[in-house]
Design a protein around this motif. Structure first.
Motif, PDB file in Angstrom:
ATOM      1  N   LEU A   1       0.861  -1.224   0.027  1.00 36.87           N
ATOM      2  CA  LEU A   1       0.087   0.060  -0.050  1.00 36.87           C
ATOM      3  C   LEU A   1       1.101   1.008   0.112  1.00 36.87           C
ATOM      4  CD1 LEU A   1      -3.098   0.436  -0.052  1.00 36.87           C
ATOM      5  CD2 LEU A   1      -2.837   0.254   2.511  1.00 36.87           C
ATOM      6  N   TYR A   2       2.018   1.391   0.859  1.00 39.28           N
ATOM      7  CA  TYR A   2       2.894   2.426   1.027  1.00 39.28           C
ATOM      8  C   TYR A   2       3.626   2.833  -0.704  1.00 39.28           C
ATOM      9  CZ  TYR A   2       5.784   5.916   2.537  1.00 39.28           C
ATOM     10  OH  TYR A   2       6.439   7.185   2.655  1.00 39.28           O
ATOM     11  N   ALA A   3       3.724   1.638  -1.164  1.00 40.83           N
ATOM     12  CA  ALA A   3       4.343   1.746  -2.573  1.00 40.83           C
ATOM     13  C   ALA A   3       3.338   2.334  -3.457  1.00 40.83           C
ATOM     14  CB  ALA A   3       5.151   0.609  -3.160  1.00 40.83           C
ATOM     15  N   LEU A   4       2.036   2.141  -3.333  1.00 36.73           N
ATOM     16  CA  LEU A   4       0.989   2.387  -4.244  1.00 36.73           C
ATOM     17  C   LEU A   4       0.897   4.070  -3.765  1.00 36.73           C
ATOM     18  CD1 LEU A   4      -1.004   1.598  -6.353  1.00 36.73           C
ATOM     19  CD2 LEU A   4      -2.699   1.632  -4.131  1.00 36.73           C
ATOM     20  N   ARG A   5       0.826   4.333  -2.490  1.00 27.86           N
ATOM     21  CA  ARG A   5       0.578   5.678  -2.137  1.00 27.86           C
ATOM     22  C   ARG A   5       1.758   6.465  -2.657  1.00 27.86           C
ATOM     23  NH1 ARG A   5       0.508   5.103   3.672  1.00 27.86           N
ATOM     24  NH2 ARG A   5       0.557   7.411   3.703  1.00 27.86           N
ATOM     25  N   ASP A   6       2.882   6.156  -2.602  1.00 27.95           N
ATOM     26  CA  ASP A   6       4.255   6.946  -2.947  1.00 27.95           C
ATOM     27  C   ASP A   6       3.893   7.470  -4.438  1.00 27.95           C
ATOM     28  OD1 ASP A   6       6.404   7.773  -2.222  1.00 27.95           O
ATOM     29  OD2 ASP A   6       7.669   6.323  -2.975  1.00 27.95           O
TER      30      ASP A   6
ATOM     31  N   PRO B   1      -5.328   9.219   8.165  1.00 29.84           N
ATOM     32  CA  PRO B   1      -5.605   7.966   8.520  1.00 29.84           C
ATOM     33  C   PRO B   1      -4.743   6.787   7.789  1.00 29.84           C
ATOM     34  CG  PRO B   1      -7.479   9.124   7.447  1.00 29.84           C
ATOM     35  CD  PRO B   1      -6.271  10.148   7.605  1.00 29.84           C
ATOM     36  N   LEU B   2      -4.192   7.294   6.588  1.00 28.49           N
ATOM     37  CA  LEU B   2      -3.443   6.229   5.893  1.00 28.49           C
ATOM     38  C   LEU B   2      -1.931   6.137   6.291  1.00 28.49           C
ATOM     39  CD1 LEU B   2      -4.408   6.877   2.126  1.00 28.49           C
ATOM     40  CD2 LEU B   2      -5.099   4.958   4.058  1.00 28.49           C
ATOM     41  N   ILE B   3      -1.407   7.261   6.944  1.00 22.36           N
ATOM     42  CA  ILE B   3      -0.132   7.367   7.858  1.00 22.36           C
ATOM     43  C   ILE B   3      -0.152   6.788   9.008  1.00 22.36           C
ATOM     44  CG2 ILE B   3       1.777   8.614   8.709  1.00 22.36           C
ATOM     45  CD1 ILE B   3       1.145  11.039   6.838  1.00 22.36           C
ATOM     46  N   ALA B   4      -1.395   6.997   9.750  1.00 17.00           N
ATOM     47  CA  ALA B   4      -1.479   6.329  11.229  1.00 17.00           C
ATOM     48  C   ALA B   4      -1.673   4.699  11.086  1.00 17.00           C
ATOM     49  CB  ALA B   4      -2.888   7.030  11.908  1.00 17.00           C
ATOM     50  N   SER B   5      -2.650   4.285  10.097  1.00 19.37           N
ATOM     51  CA  SER B   5      -2.578   2.842  10.083  1.00 19.37           C
ATOM     52  C   SER B   5      -1.241   2.209   9.463  1.00 19.37           C
ATOM     53  CB  SER B   5      -3.790   2.535   9.070  1.00 19.37           C
ATOM     54  OG  SER B   5      -3.777   3.113   7.862  1.00 19.37           O
ATOM     55  N   SER B   6      -0.702   2.975   8.525  1.00 20.65           N
ATOM     56  CA  SER B   6       0.594   2.475   8.036  1.00 20.65           C
ATOM     57  C   SER B   6       1.579   2.105   9.392  1.00 20.65           C
ATOM     58  CB  SER B   6       1.045   3.239   6.980  1.00 20.65           C
ATOM     59  OG  SER B   6       2.359   2.988   6.669  1.00 20.65           O
ATOM     60  N   ILE B   7       1.863   3.161   9.898  1.00 14.74           N
ATOM     61  CA  ILE B   7       3.036   3.222  11.071  1.00 14.74           C
ATOM     62  C   ILE B   7       2.441   2.180  12.234  1.00 14.74           C
ATOM     63  CG2 ILE B   7       3.898   4.456  12.875  1.00 14.74           C
ATOM     64  CD1 ILE B   7       3.995   6.982  11.028  1.00 14.74           C
ATOM     65  N   MET B   8       1.251   2.330  12.649  1.00 18.53           N
ATOM     66  CA  MET B   8       0.758   1.590  13.763  1.00 18.53           C
ATOM     67  C   MET B   8       0.631   0.249  13.418  1.00 18.53           C
ATOM     68  SD  MET B   8       1.032   3.724  16.256  1.00 18.53           S
ATOM     69  CE  MET B   8       0.299   2.586  17.570  1.00 18.53           C
ATOM     70  N   SER B   9       0.142  -0.006  12.237  1.00 15.47           N
ATOM     71  CA  SER B   9      -0.141  -1.620  11.936  1.00 15.47           C
ATOM     72  C   SER B   9       1.559  -2.287  12.079  1.00 15.47           C
ATOM     73  CB  SER B   9      -0.495  -1.998  10.487  1.00 15.47           C
ATOM     74  OG  SER B   9       0.407  -1.225   9.502  1.00 15.47           O
ATOM     75  N   LYS B  10       2.530  -1.703  11.556  1.00 18.07           N
ATOM     76  CA  LYS B  10       3.969  -2.139  11.772  1.00 18.07           C
ATOM     77  C   LYS B  10       4.239  -2.390  13.305  1.00 18.07           C
ATOM     78  CE  LYS B  10       5.156   0.704   8.631  1.00 18.07           C
ATOM     79  NZ  LYS B  10       5.867   1.419   7.859  1.00 18.07           N
ATOM     80  N   LYS B  11       3.829  -1.313  14.287  1.00 14.36           N
ATOM     81  CA  LYS B  11       4.200  -1.536  15.472  1.00 14.36           C
ATOM     82  C   LYS B  11       3.458  -2.543  16.303  1.00 14.36           C
ATOM     83  CE  LYS B  11       7.538   1.164  15.017  1.00 14.36           C
ATOM     84  NZ  LYS B  11       8.948   0.648  15.437  1.00 14.36           N
TER      85      LYS B  11
ATOM     86  N   ALA C   1       9.178  17.923   7.367  1.00 11.34           N
ATOM     87  CA  ALA C   1       8.457  16.682   7.944  1.00 11.34           C
ATOM     88  C   ALA C   1       7.372  16.162   6.845  1.00 11.34           C
ATOM     89  CB  ALA C   1       7.665  17.198   9.121  1.00 11.34           C
ATOM     90  N   PHE C   2       6.848  15.065   7.010  1.00 11.73           N
ATOM     91  CA  PHE C   2       5.786  14.613   5.942  1.00 11.73           C
ATOM     92  C   PHE C   2       4.358  15.623   6.000  1.00 11.73           C
ATOM     93  CE2 PHE C   2       6.920  10.132   6.013  1.00 11.73           C
ATOM     94  CZ  PHE C   2       6.881   9.971   4.923  1.00 11.73           C
ATOM     95  N   LEU C   3       4.180  16.072   7.353  1.00  9.49           N
ATOM     96  CA  LEU C   3       3.165  16.886   7.503  1.00  9.49           C
ATOM     97  C   LEU C   3       3.528  18.104   7.910  1.00  9.49           C
ATOM     98  CD1 LEU C   3       0.430  14.727   9.321  1.00  9.49           C
ATOM     99  CD2 LEU C   3       0.320  15.139   6.832  1.00  9.49           C
TER     100      LEU C   3
HETATM  101  N1  URA Z   1       5.888   6.143   7.578  1.00  3.29           N
HETATM  102  C1  URA Z   1       5.245   5.036   7.242  1.00  3.29           C
HETATM  103  O1  URA Z   1       5.904   3.953   7.791  1.00  3.29           O
HETATM  104  N2  URA Z   1       4.096   4.941   6.807  1.00  3.29           N
HETATM  105  C2  URA Z   1       3.517   6.318   6.364  1.00  3.29           C
HETATM  106  O2  URA Z   1       2.528   6.190   5.767  1.00  3.29           O
HETATM  107  C3  URA Z   1       4.222   7.377   6.539  1.00  3.29           C
HETATM  108  C4  URA Z   1       5.591   7.411   7.072  1.00  3.29           C
END
Ligand code: URA
Length: 422
Positions: free
Chosen positions: A164-169, A178-188, A206-208
């Protein structure tokens, strides 16, 4: 479910159910939902947002696509830290051994750099012999012995996120809470840490960029962590100015070792100590002499053990570039501006970063800053030095730095890197 119906729902500002999100994320990861369809979905999410329940469902659906680590068998408590990414952000390097030196396990599953933000693994790979790939058994053993491990996350944790991250990029949908939060927190959450401190950046590097958006991202991530049983805290930190004096890979390791030896730039020390206190508090340790551990060799001993355990030689010389270009002050005055983003892009163009995932990095490439905003300078004084092994890269790096810094007069407002906003 029909993914087209789900796209229509989100396009028309509706909310998706737990079952719909679970199905969609799983089907996309397995390849039953096409990239085109997921691109439309991520853009609809970008434009219309997600409810709190949807973000939670999205996060847990991503966790469910892979394996979860379990640190509950360790004799120590686990705490982790995640930064949303910045220029010169090498904090993991001094922080992980510092916190581990108090008897807490610090599993730092890290990534590589893409674009102007560096990656922790790229930095550590400057150390001769050090390897990022560690098996789960090795990780557990190292957490018991050295206490800290910084290693590659591997593709088994939340594989949906990688795709999903590669696609968003490539579809302009990265900068979405919502996409950043779910991306980071799913891994953690998949990583299985008991506690987590988030370093959420705001500012030009920063990103934001917007502080309020960063604050909102922090709140959403803390809630996701707490809902999943991870004790989570966030600090908001300023990323308008590069962190510390080194931007690159090997030079950032050098600066981190200075911090572990009780020295180093004040902003790097301040952020390391602040994050260490939060991590230790979450692990139930409230009386740690964190500064003392940096000056008395305690954190350095753990660093050496952590590097050695992964095949690295903590005493080996780090790579040095063959070509250097010093930029000097054109007039007397005060450095009033030093912007993170142009310096990050310049270091990337010198070879410190990569444009595509499969590109190599030049570990010796980067920039050493000699002055920070607020410092008085005289004409001809070195402001920063650029390093690379390919001198043809200097020109494009200098282009990126046009307007990236400014010498003004005494008394002018100075751009600041701090303070931390809790
Ligand atoms: N870092 C991530 O792991 N995911 C994002 O979406 C942004 C920053």
């Amino acid at each position: 479910f029909d993914v087209v119906d789900l796209i229509r729902t989100k396009r028309d500002k509706g909310a998706l159910t737990t079952e719909q999100i679970g199905w969609m994320v799983d089907a996309y990861t397995r390849g039953y939902v096409a990239d085109e369809q997921m691109s439309a979905m991520t853009m609809a999410i970008f434009l219309n947002g997600m409810t709190r329940e949807e973000v939670r469902d999205m996060t847990l659906a991503m966790v469910a696509t892979g394996t979860r680590l379990d640190f509950s068998g360790l004799s120590k408590k686990t705490t982790d830290k995640h930064s949303t990414g910045g220029v010169g952000d090498k904090i993991t390097l001094p922080l992980a051994p510092l916190v581990a030196s108090f008897g807490v396990a610090v599993p730092q599953l890290s990534g590589r750099g893409l674009g102007h933000t560096g990656g922790t693994l790229d930095k550590l790979e400057s150390i001769p012999g050090w390897r990022a790939n560690v098996s789960v058994d090795e990780m557990m053993a190292q957490l018991e012995s050295a206490g800290a491990v910084v290693c590659a996350a591997g593709s088994g944790l939340a594989p949906a996120d990688g795709k999903l991250y590669a696609l968003r990029d490539i579809t302009g949908t990265v900068e979405c809470i919502p996409l950043i939060a779910s991306s980071i927190m799913s891994k953690k959450i998949a990583e299985g840490t008991a506690a987590l401190v988030l370093d959420v950046k705001f500012g030009s590097g920063a990103f934001l960029k917007d502080t309020e958006q960063s604050r909102e991202l922090a709140k959403v991530m803390v809630r996701l962590g707490e809902d999943a049983g991870v004790a989570t805290r966030a600090v908001l930190t300023n990323m308008n100015v590069p962190l510390g004096l080194a931007i690159g890979n090997a030079n950032e390791v050098r600066e981190s070792v200075e911090v572990l030896a009780g020295g180093g730039p004040a902003d790097v020390v301040e952020l390391t100590v602040t994050l260490a206190r939060h991590m230790l508090e979450l692990a139930g340790i409230t009386d740690a002499d964190v500064e003392g551990a940096l000056t008395n060799g305690q954190a350095m001993d753990t660093w050496r053990a952590m590097i050695t355990a992964q095949g690295g030689d903590p005493d080996a010389a780090l790579p040095v570039a063959s070509e250097h270009h010093v930029v000097t002050a054109e007039r007397d005055g005060v450095l009033v501006e030093q912007h993170a983003l142009p310096f990050g892009i310049a270091a990337w163009r010198l070879g410190a970063g990569r444009a595509r995932k499969e590109d190599p990095v030049d570990h010796a490439a980067g920039i050493d800053l000699h002055v920070k905003p607020g410092d008085a300078v005289t004409a001809g004084q070195p402001l920063f030095t650029m390093h690379t092994n390919e001198p043809a890269r200097f020109e494009r790096a200098l282009e990126a730095l046009q307007g990236g810094y400014r010498i003004g007069d005494a008394g002018e407002a100075v751009q600041t890197g701090g303070p931390l906003v809790a």
